[in-house]
Design a protein around this motif. Structure first.
Motif, PDB file in Angstrom:
ATOM      1  N   GLU A  15      22.349  86.848  48.851  1.00 48.98           N
ATOM      2  CA  GLU A  15      21.584  85.735  48.286  1.00 48.98           C
ATOM      3  C   GLU A  15      20.504  85.262  49.250  1.00 48.98           C
ATOM      4  N   LEU A  16      20.839  85.213  50.539  1.00 43.44           N
ATOM      5  CA  LEU A  16      19.859  84.792  51.533  1.00 43.44           C
ATOM      6  C   LEU A  16      18.677  85.758  51.599  1.00 43.44           C
ATOM      7  N   LYS A  17      18.950  87.055  51.514  1.00 45.48           N
ATOM      8  CA  LYS A  17      17.871  88.043  51.520  1.00 45.48           C
ATOM      9  C   LYS A  17      16.920  87.804  50.352  1.00 45.48           C
ATOM     10  N   LYS A  18      17.501  87.506  49.197  1.00 42.10           N
ATOM     11  CA  LYS A  18      16.686  87.274  48.004  1.00 42.10           C
ATOM     12  C   LYS A  18      15.830  86.023  48.141  1.00 42.10           C
ATOM     13  N   ILE A  19      16.438  84.952  48.633  1.00 38.84           N
ATOM     14  CA  ILE A  19      15.702  83.678  48.701  1.00 38.84           C
ATOM     15  C   ILE A  19      14.622  83.730  49.779  1.00 38.84           C
ATOM     16  N   LEU A  20      14.892  84.433  50.886  1.00 39.31           N
ATOM     17  CA  LEU A  20      13.911  84.502  51.970  1.00 39.31           C
ATOM     18  C   LEU A  20      12.732  85.408  51.620  1.00 39.31           C
ATOM     19  N   SER A  21      12.943  86.346  50.705  1.00 41.42           N
ATOM     20  CA  SER A  21      11.856  87.246  50.310  1.00 41.42           C
ATOM     21  C   SER A  21      11.176  86.789  49.021  1.00 41.42           C
ATOM     22  N   HIS A  22      11.689  85.738  48.416  1.00 38.43           N
ATOM     23  CA  HIS A  22      11.150  85.269  47.140  1.00 38.43           C
ATOM     24  C   HIS A  22       9.806  84.570  47.339  1.00 38.43           C
ATOM     25  N   THR A  23       8.850  84.852  46.451  1.00 40.54           N
ATOM     26  CA  THR A  23       7.533  84.210  46.486  1.00 40.54           C
ATOM     27  C   THR A  23       7.240  83.591  45.129  1.00 40.54           C
ATOM     28  N   PRO A  24       7.454  82.307  44.975  1.00 40.46           N
ATOM     29  CA  PRO A  24       7.217  81.655  43.683  1.00 40.46           C
ATOM     30  C   PRO A  24       5.732  81.639  43.331  1.00 40.46           C
ATOM     31  N   ASP A  25       5.437  81.612  42.028  1.00 41.35           N
ATOM     32  CA  ASP A  25       4.058  81.524  41.561  1.00 41.35           C
ATOM     33  C   ASP A  25       3.571  80.076  41.529  1.00 41.35           C
ATOM     34  N   GLU A  26       4.498  79.152  41.286  1.00 44.91           N
ATOM     35  CA  GLU A  26       4.144  77.736  41.098  1.00 44.91           C
ATOM     36  C   GLU A  26       4.021  77.049  42.454  1.00 44.91           C
ATOM     37  N   ASN A  27       2.992  76.211  42.640  1.00 40.59           N
ATOM     38  CA  ASN A  27       2.704  75.595  43.941  1.00 40.59           C
ATOM     39  C   ASN A  27       3.834  74.700  44.450  1.00 40.59           C
ATOM     40  N   ASN A  28       4.390  73.863  43.575  1.00 40.73           N
ATOM     41  CA  ASN A  28       5.473  72.958  43.998  1.00 40.73           C
ATOM     42  C   ASN A  28       6.694  73.744  44.456  1.00 40.73           C
ATOM     43  N   GLN A  29       7.003  74.833  43.754  1.00 46.25           N
ATOM     44  CA  GLN A  29       8.120  75.678  44.170  1.00 46.25           C
ATOM     45  C   GLN A  29       7.835  76.325  45.515  1.00 46.25           C
ATOM     46  N   GLN A  30       6.587  76.734  45.728  1.00 46.31           N
ATOM     47  CA  GLN A  30       6.213  77.339  47.010  1.00 46.31           C
ATOM     48  C   GLN A  30       6.442  76.359  48.166  1.00 46.31           C
ATOM     49  N   LYS A  31       6.000  75.124  47.978  1.00 42.32           N
ATOM     50  CA  LYS A  31       6.146  74.120  49.036  1.00 42.32           C
ATOM     51  C   LYS A  31       7.617  73.763  49.259  1.00 42.32           C
ATOM     52  N   ALA A  32       8.377  73.563  48.178  1.00 41.23           N
ATOM     53  CA  ALA A  32       9.796  73.224  48.307  1.00 41.23           C
ATOM     54  C   ALA A  32      10.551  74.333  49.035  1.00 41.23           C
ATOM     55  N   LEU A  33      10.268  75.594  48.656  1.00 41.89           N
ATOM     56  CA  LEU A  33      10.938  76.721  49.297  1.00 41.89           C
ATOM     57  C   LEU A  33      10.524  76.838  50.763  1.00 41.89           C
ATOM     58  N   ALA A  34       9.267  76.520  51.061  1.00 47.07           N
ATOM     59  CA  ALA A  34       8.798  76.592  52.452  1.00 47.07           C
ATOM     60  C   ALA A  34       9.577  75.624  53.335  1.00 47.07           C
ATOM     61  N   PHE A  35       9.773  74.395  52.877  1.00 50.84           N
ATOM     62  CA  PHE A  35      10.525  73.425  53.680  1.00 50.84           C
ATOM     63  C   PHE A  35      12.007  73.802  53.744  1.00 50.84           C
ATOM     64  N   TRP A  36      12.533  74.388  52.674  1.00 55.37           N
ATOM     65  CA  TRP A  36      13.926  74.862  52.690  1.00 55.37           C
ATOM     66  C   TRP A  36      14.079  75.938  53.757  1.00 55.37           C
ATOM     67  N   LYS A  37      13.128  76.892  53.782  1.00 58.59           N
ATOM     68  CA  LYS A  37      13.171  77.955  54.794  1.00 58.59           C
ATOM     69  C   LYS A  37      13.006  77.381  56.203  1.00 58.59           C
ATOM     70  N   LEU A  38      12.138  76.379  56.342  1.00 54.85           N
ATOM     71  CA  LEU A  38      11.937  75.770  57.656  1.00 54.85           C
ATOM     72  C   LEU A  38      13.246  75.196  58.190  1.00 54.85           C
ATOM     73  N   SER A  39      13.989  74.538  57.326  1.00 52.36           N
ATOM     74  CA  SER A  39      15.290  74.001  57.730  1.00 52.36           C
ATOM     75  C   SER A  39      16.220  75.131  58.156  1.00 52.36           C
ATOM     76  N   TYR A  40      16.271  76.189  57.364  1.00 57.84           N
ATOM     77  CA  TYR A  40      17.143  77.328  57.666  1.00 57.84           C
ATOM     78  C   TYR A  40      16.757  77.988  58.985  1.00 57.84           C
ATOM     79  N   PHE A  41      15.460  78.243  59.181  1.00 58.43           N
ATOM     80  CA  PHE A  41      15.001  78.931  60.396  1.00 58.43           C
ATOM     81  C   PHE A  41      15.162  78.055  61.641  1.00 58.43           C
ATOM     82  N   CYS A  42      15.141  76.747  61.481  1.00 57.82           N
ATOM     83  CA  CYS A  42      15.162  75.830  62.634  1.00 57.82           C
ATOM     84  C   CYS A  42      16.523  75.155  62.780  1.00 57.82           C
ATOM     85  N   ASN A  43      17.533  75.972  62.996  1.00 57.64           N
ATOM     86  CA  ASN A  43      18.892  75.473  63.281  1.00 57.64           C
ATOM     87  C   ASN A  43      19.493  74.655  62.141  1.00 57.64           C
TER      88      ASN A  43
END
Length: 408
Positions: A219-247
């Motif tokens: 599941e993590l592989k899928k979410i980390l490689s996912h690229t949403p088309d919608e701008n709000n989803q892109q931003k939400a996923l970016a901050f989600w990834k930031l939390s994951y990558f930063c401890n």
């Protein structure tokens, strides 16, 4: 009246009033709580004060003064005798405002919770204050108007069963009980409630096993490689990834990050959750920032260099309550669009902000990283807390470990 309590009067003879008299103070002493003095609006000369206790008092003014003092002392004694357990706060409430009902002042849970909430707000702990308000509302739903002296092991069990009947989870019940315990402990500290009556000695607060929020490796592989088309989803996923990558950084801490907290390679900051509650051994969190996280920061960082914040969510001069609401709204916004992504990817597990933090923890533990490092990275003070974040091992790992038992 208890032999541990005494009530008398003293003449404050250091500074005379314009008429040459000195203020008379009511002196209340309690062996456990200490001593306090209260103004009486009465006064006397030093000579008159010495004559007050003479057996044949002839001065009419002194006779009247003696009667007034006797009345004040009697009222103080009756107030003390009416209290289930002495405290200066309860004494003052009844003595100076006799129209108040003793049940609503002397150890009232509502009053004690209100005072505790006020101190939390003053300390900037708005979220915790809101949580304590929820707890006292729940207690009032169980039985309104209770005092701290009503809290017994049996009453705690009855309250627990009431919460279960309302459909509350074990985790929620545990939160309510721990907050009630904190208020009881504060009342003991303030000498409002006797230590020997502590109700939590014979009552165990229920504790449920946390629902694991961590994603699987796939599941993590899928979410980390996912690229949403919608701008709000892109931003939400970016901050989600930031939390994951930063401890697995907590979103409230991400929102509070300042420019000076980031040097291009590391974040260094104090956790918002602990910096207002821990007075000593307060250690900064140091987080290594990888390339993926740096790209997210560059894309979404605040373009206004005049603000101290790294991301454009907060600005200087906001009240603690406004800051709390901003954080809640942003986290809710991220969760909303991460839910859309979850549905699109057909994941069963939630993709909330907590899932990023739990996934960081679980991935490192699965890869053999020391629990002590993960604990430090999350800013936990106890390994037990960190263990609650760790998801179950995947089936492939369990099979691999089972095969280790075969010594052929």
């Amino acid at each position: 009246m208890s032999p541990n309590i005494s009530v008398n009067f003293i003449l404050e003879g250091t500074k005379a009033k314009k008429d040459g008299t000195y203020p008379i103070k009511l002196n209340v002493y309690n062996k456990q709580a200490g001593q306090k003095r209260y103004g009486t609006k009465l006064s006397a000369t030093k000579d008159g004060w010495e004559k007050l206790d003479t057996p044949r008092l002839r001065d009419d003014d002194l006779k009247e003064l003696k009667i007034q003092l006797a009345g004040i002392r009697q009222k103080a004694i009756e107030t003390i005798d009416s209290l289930p357990f002495f405290s200066f706060t309860a004494f003052e409430d009844i003595f100076f405002e006799p129209e108040k009902n003793i049940a609503t002042t002397a150890g009232s849970l509502q009053v004690l919770f209100d005072a505790y909430v006020a101190s939390l707000k003053k300390n900037g702990q708005i979220g915790t204050a809101i949580s304590y308000n929820t707890t006292i509302n729940s207690i009032n739903d169980f039985k309104k108007g209770m005092t701290i002296f009503d809290i017994t092991p049996k009453r705690l069990l009855d309250y627990e069963n009431h919460l279960k009947s309302k459909g509350n989870s074990i985790s929620t019940i545990g939160i309510y009980m721990r907050q009630l315990r904190a208020v009881v402990n504060k009342a003991i500290e303030d000498k409002i409630f006797p230590q020997e009556s502590y109700p939590f000695k014979k009552y165990q607060i229920p504790a449920g096993r946390n629902i694991k929020k961590a994603l699987s490796n796939e599941e993590l592989k899928k979410i980390l490689s996912h690229t949403p088309d919608e701008n709000n989803q892109q931003k939400a996923l970016a901050f989600w990834k930031l939390s994951y990558f930063c401890n697995g950084m907590n979103f409230t801490d991400i929102i509070h990050l300042e420019r000076k907290s980031y040097d291009g390679k590391f974040f260094h900051f104090f956790r918002e959750k602990t910096k207002r509650t821990k007075k000593k051994d307060l250690r900064p969190i140091r987080v290594a920032v990888n390339e993926a996280a740096r790209n997210i920061i560059e894309q979404y960082k605040c373009k206004d260099n005049s603000t101290p914040y790294l991301f454009p969510i907060l600005e200087p001069g906001l009240s603690n309550l406004t800051i709390k609401h901003r954080c809640q709204r942003f986290i809710k916004w991220v969760n909303k669009y991460m839910e859309e992504i979850r549905v699109e990817l057909k994941f069963e597990k939630s993709l909330t902000t907590y899932a990023a933090r739990h996934s960081f923890t679980t991935i490192l533990i699965r890869k053999g990283v020391a629990m002590s490092f993960v604990k430090e990275s999350l800013g936990h003070t106890s390994v037990i807390t960190t263990e609650n974040y760790v998801g179950d091992f995947e089936d492939e790992t369990k099979i691999e470990y089972a095969n280790l038992l075969n010594l052929k």
